[in-house]
Design a protein around this motif. Structure first.
Motif, PDB file in Angstrom:
ATOM      1  N   LYS A 159       0.927  -1.303  -0.057  1.00 24.84           N
ATOM      2  CA  LYS A 159       0.073   0.001   0.066  1.00 24.84           C
ATOM      3  C   LYS A 159       0.810   1.057   0.023  1.00 24.84           C
ATOM      4  N   VAL A 160       0.493   2.206  -0.712  1.00 23.40           N
ATOM      5  CA  VAL A 160       1.077   3.465  -0.685  1.00 23.40           C
ATOM      6  C   VAL A 160       0.337   4.559  -0.173  1.00 23.40           C
ATOM      7  N   ASN A 161       0.545   5.316   0.875  1.00 19.43           N
ATOM      8  CA  ASN A 161      -0.200   6.127   1.693  1.00 19.43           C
ATOM      9  C   ASN A 161       0.302   7.412   1.207  1.00 19.43           C
ATOM     10  N   THR A 162      -0.826   8.295   0.899  1.00 21.66           N
ATOM     11  CA  THR A 162      -0.399   9.757   0.323  1.00 21.66           C
ATOM     12  C   THR A 162      -1.375  10.520   1.400  1.00 21.66           C
ATOM     13  N   VAL A 163      -0.811  11.502   1.939  1.00 19.11           N
ATOM     14  CA  VAL A 163      -1.619  12.550   2.657  1.00 19.11           C
ATOM     15  C   VAL A 163      -1.831  13.687   1.874  1.00 19.11           C
ATOM     16  N   VAL A 164      -3.159  14.046   1.728  1.00 18.52           N
ATOM     17  CA  VAL A 164      -3.291  15.100   0.524  1.00 18.52           C
ATOM     18  C   VAL A 164      -3.715  16.416   1.383  1.00 18.52           C
ATOM     19  N   VAL A 165      -2.885  17.358   1.214  1.00 22.04           N
ATOM     20  CA  VAL A 165      -2.920  19.001   1.657  1.00 22.04           C
ATOM     21  C   VAL A 165      -3.076  19.707   0.224  1.00 22.04           C
ATOM     22  N   ARG A 166      -4.129  20.606   0.261  1.00 15.42           N
ATOM     23  CA  ARG A 166      -4.631  21.349  -0.787  1.00 15.42           C
ATOM     24  C   ARG A 166      -3.439  22.068  -1.257  1.00 15.42           C
ATOM     25  N   ARG A 167      -2.823  22.996  -0.332  1.00 18.32           N
ATOM     26  CA  ARG A 167      -1.835  23.998  -0.797  1.00 18.32           C
ATOM     27  C   ARG A 167      -0.433  23.183  -1.036  1.00 18.32           C
ATOM     28  N   MET A 168      -0.261  21.843  -1.050  1.00 14.40           N
ATOM     29  CA  MET A 168       0.904  21.224  -1.459  1.00 14.40           C
ATOM     30  C   MET A 168       0.711  21.076  -2.750  1.00 14.40           C
ATOM     31  N   GLY A 169      -0.312  21.125  -3.370  1.00 16.94           N
ATOM     32  CA  GLY A 169      -0.637  20.859  -4.980  1.00 16.94           C
ATOM     33  C   GLY A 169      -0.089  19.569  -5.713  1.00 16.94           C
ATOM     34  N   GLN A 170      -0.493  18.508  -4.927  1.00 18.36           N
ATOM     35  CA  GLN A 170       0.291  17.195  -4.991  1.00 18.36           C
ATOM     36  C   GLN A 170      -0.230  16.464  -6.415  1.00 18.36           C
ATOM     37  N   ASP A 171       0.559  15.750  -7.249  1.00 21.20           N
ATOM     38  CA  ASP A 171       0.721  15.258  -8.506  1.00 21.20           C
ATOM     39  C   ASP A 171      -0.426  13.905  -8.254  1.00 21.20           C
ATOM     40  N   VAL A 172      -1.805  14.277  -7.936  1.00 20.89           N
ATOM     41  CA  VAL A 172      -2.500  12.975  -7.318  1.00 20.89           C
ATOM     42  C   VAL A 172      -2.822  12.025  -8.634  1.00 20.89           C
ATOM     43  N   LEU A 173      -3.035  12.534  -9.700  1.00 24.69           N
ATOM     44  CA  LEU A 173      -3.163  11.578 -10.765  1.00 24.69           C
ATOM     45  C   LEU A 173      -1.830  10.588 -11.173  1.00 24.69           C
ATOM     46  N   ASP A 209     -11.221  24.028  -4.324  1.00 21.16           N
ATOM     47  CA  ASP A 209     -10.816  24.352  -5.473  1.00 21.16           C
ATOM     48  C   ASP A 209     -11.181  23.087  -6.568  1.00 21.16           C
ATOM     49  N   PRO A 210     -11.978  23.353  -7.612  1.00 15.30           N
ATOM     50  CA  PRO A 210     -12.285  21.896  -8.382  1.00 15.30           C
ATOM     51  C   PRO A 210     -10.849  21.647  -9.221  1.00 15.30           C
ATOM     52  N   HIS A 211      -9.617  22.469  -8.839  1.00 10.81           N
ATOM     53  CA  HIS A 211      -8.599  21.865  -9.508  1.00 10.81           C
ATOM     54  C   HIS A 211      -7.575  21.555  -8.363  1.00 10.81           C
ATOM     55  N   CYS A 212      -7.991  20.886  -7.111  1.00  7.38           N
ATOM     56  CA  CYS A 212      -7.292  20.340  -6.198  1.00  7.38           C
ATOM     57  C   CYS A 212      -6.112  19.494  -6.688  1.00  7.38           C
ATOM     58  N   GLY A 213      -4.955  19.464  -6.170  1.00  4.91           N
ATOM     59  CA  GLY A 213      -4.021  18.565  -6.546  1.00  4.91           C
ATOM     60  C   GLY A 213      -3.291  19.172  -7.642  1.00  4.91           C
ATOM     61  N   ALA A 214      -3.693  20.268  -8.275  1.00  3.82           N
ATOM     62  CA  ALA A 214      -2.668  20.818  -9.469  1.00  3.82           C
ATOM     63  C   ALA A 214      -1.377  21.185  -8.869  1.00  3.82           C
ATOM     64  N   VAL A 232      -8.836  18.156   1.528  1.00  7.40           N
ATOM     65  CA  VAL A 232      -9.421  18.102   0.479  1.00  7.40           C
ATOM     66  C   VAL A 232     -10.295  16.898   0.467  1.00  7.40           C
ATOM     67  N   PRO A 233     -11.528  16.971   0.476  1.00  8.38           N
ATOM     68  CA  PRO A 233     -12.536  15.740   0.994  1.00  8.38           C
ATOM     69  C   PRO A 233     -12.278  14.716   0.009  1.00  8.38           C
ATOM     70  N   SER A 234     -12.654  13.546   0.242  1.00  2.03           N
ATOM     71  CA  SER A 234     -12.324  12.337  -0.517  1.00  2.03           C
ATOM     72  C   SER A 234     -13.110  12.443  -1.714  1.00  2.03           C
ATOM     73  N   ASP A 235     -14.226  12.820  -1.471  1.00  2.00           N
ATOM     74  CA  ASP A 235     -15.377  12.782  -2.810  1.00  2.00           C
ATOM     75  C   ASP A 235     -14.681  13.726  -3.660  1.00  2.00           C
ATOM     76  N   GLU A 236     -14.308  15.048  -3.296  1.00  2.00           N
ATOM     77  CA  GLU A 236     -13.807  16.003  -4.330  1.00  2.00           C
ATOM     78  C   GLU A 236     -12.560  15.515  -5.044  1.00  2.00           C
ATOM     79  N   LEU A 237     -11.665  14.791  -4.244  1.00  2.00           N
ATOM     80  CA  LEU A 237     -10.446  14.319  -4.902  1.00  2.00           C
ATOM     81  C   LEU A 237     -10.610  13.266  -5.795  1.00  2.00           C
ATOM     82  N   ARG A 238     -11.525  12.247  -5.459  1.00  2.00           N
ATOM     83  CA  ARG A 238     -11.915  11.243  -6.340  1.00  2.00           C
ATOM     84  C   ARG A 238     -12.579  11.702  -7.749  1.00  2.00           C
TER      85      ARG A 238
END
Length: 358
Positions: A159-173, A209-214, A232-238
């Motif tokens: 398993k790979v665990n990623t903590v998502v923080v909006r202002r870190m702008g992670q490459d989620v895809l 922001d609809p562009h979360c993770g940019a 970043v709520p999970s539903d938004e991120l998904r």
């Protein structure tokens, strides 16, 4: 027969997370200060023998699953013999380990031989510059080599665990795409803005922001300024990942029917069409799973914590060293009985994450 102890809210406790050290070979900005945690004497920390003895006692109280954490557990010279000892304890069915992956290429074979079942590898970005900023001294190639080593030596599921923080702008895809070609289970965990510091509480953060993770502009990271808007709520991120995946010709995420990977816990699993692995979402903030929480934590200095974000602590080190198993059992039972209903009833913790084995 159900041997689990139940807390005051009827939850059966069968899962123990153990921090074997508060030291780490990385210096992640949200986990510890740049200089590391203050050094402590050996007598302040539990020995491998004391940890194994505690597990042996609580296994008779219904603990069946053990996760070893840190800091970084693989920097501990005692990790392999400790796993061997825990593996020999009747009633322990599953041993897992959370790691940054950097030391897995040279240790995975010994860990598997000692009895380790599986690993979770922490990885917050695949961007080399951002990875170095987050970890301060790490390289993303180390984590990727750790994933390869875990797969090669059967530490399954990986398993790979990623903590998502909006202002870190992670490459989620790009992170989610790790699950397509290989049986890797990428789990996105909502950032939990619970902790110390007036700056964090005052920061608030940005609006959804609809562009979360940019990708964010490269720059210094200051977790003390992160706030509720950085969740970043999970539903938004998904939905974001699915939209970008469709644009890239991958197809949207689809729900996984039936059980997820072993030890799935609170994650809800999805997958790309035809993918070898899955993409999970752990909604620590937007959809609390506290009502089903089945875990306690043991810190490296011998303290039981009923909740990750609670300052309630039950010191067990002295009882272990006294040789009084009944005293250890009594302290453990009190910690179970007093486990709080949910983490948002708690105002925070005074320890760094590396010291409580998050």
């Amino acid at each position: 027969m159900d041997r689990k102890l139940h807390d005051g809210f009827g939850r059966g406790i069968n899962y123990l997370r153990i921090s074997v050290t508060d030291k780490c070979n990385f210096r992640c900005v949200y986990c510890m200060p740049e200089e590391g945690v203050p050094a402590r004497g050996h007598d302040e920390l539990l020995t491998a023998e004391e940890i194994a003895r505690f597990v042996r006692i609580v296994a008779r109280e219904g603990i069946t699953r053990v996760r070893l954490t840190g800091g970084e557990p693989l920097v501990s010279h005692r990790i392999v013999p400790l796993i061997e000892e825990i593996r020999s304890i009747p009633g322990i069915e599953d041993i897992s380990l959370t790691t940054n992956g950097a030391l897995l290429p040279r240790m995975a074979a010994d860990l598997r031989a000692a009895g380790l079942d599986r690993v979770n590898i922490s990885l917050d970005t695949l961007d080399p510059v951002r990875f170095s900023q987050i970890t301060r001294i790490g390289r993303v190639e180390q984590a990727l080599a750790g994933i390869d080593a875990a797969l090669a030596h059967g530490l399954d599921p990986v398993k790979v665990n990623t903590v998502v923080v909006r202002r870190m702008g992670q490459d989620v895809l790009e992170l989610a795409r790790l699950s397509i070609e290989r049986p890797v289970h990428v789990r996105f965990i909502e950032y939990m803005p619970i902790g110390r510091g007036e700056a964090r509480r005052a920061a608030g953060g940005s609006a959804p922001d609809p562009h979360c993770g940019a990708p964010a502009a490269a720059g210094p990271l200051d977790p003390e300024l992160w706030g509720a808007g950085d969740v970043v709520p999970s539903d938004e991120l998904r939905q974001t990942i699915s939209r970008r995946a469709r644009d890239a010709g991958l197809g949207a995420l689809e729900p996984v029917r039936g059980a997820g990977p072993l030890g799935a816990g609170p994650a809800r699993y999805w997958a790309f069409p035809g993918a070898a692995g899955t993409v999970g979402f752990i909604s620590a903030m937007s959809n609390h799973f506290c009502e089903s929480c089945n875990r306690l934590r043991l810190t490296a200095d011998g303290t039981i914590r009923p909740c990750l974000f609670s300052d309630a602590e039950y010191r067990v080190r002295e009882a272990l060293r006294s040789g009084d198993d009944e005293a250890v059992r009594a302290i453990y039972r009190e910690a179970v009985a007093r486990k709080p209903r949910r983490h948002d009833d708690i105002d925070g913790t005074r320890r760094f994450m590396s010291q409580i084995g998050g």
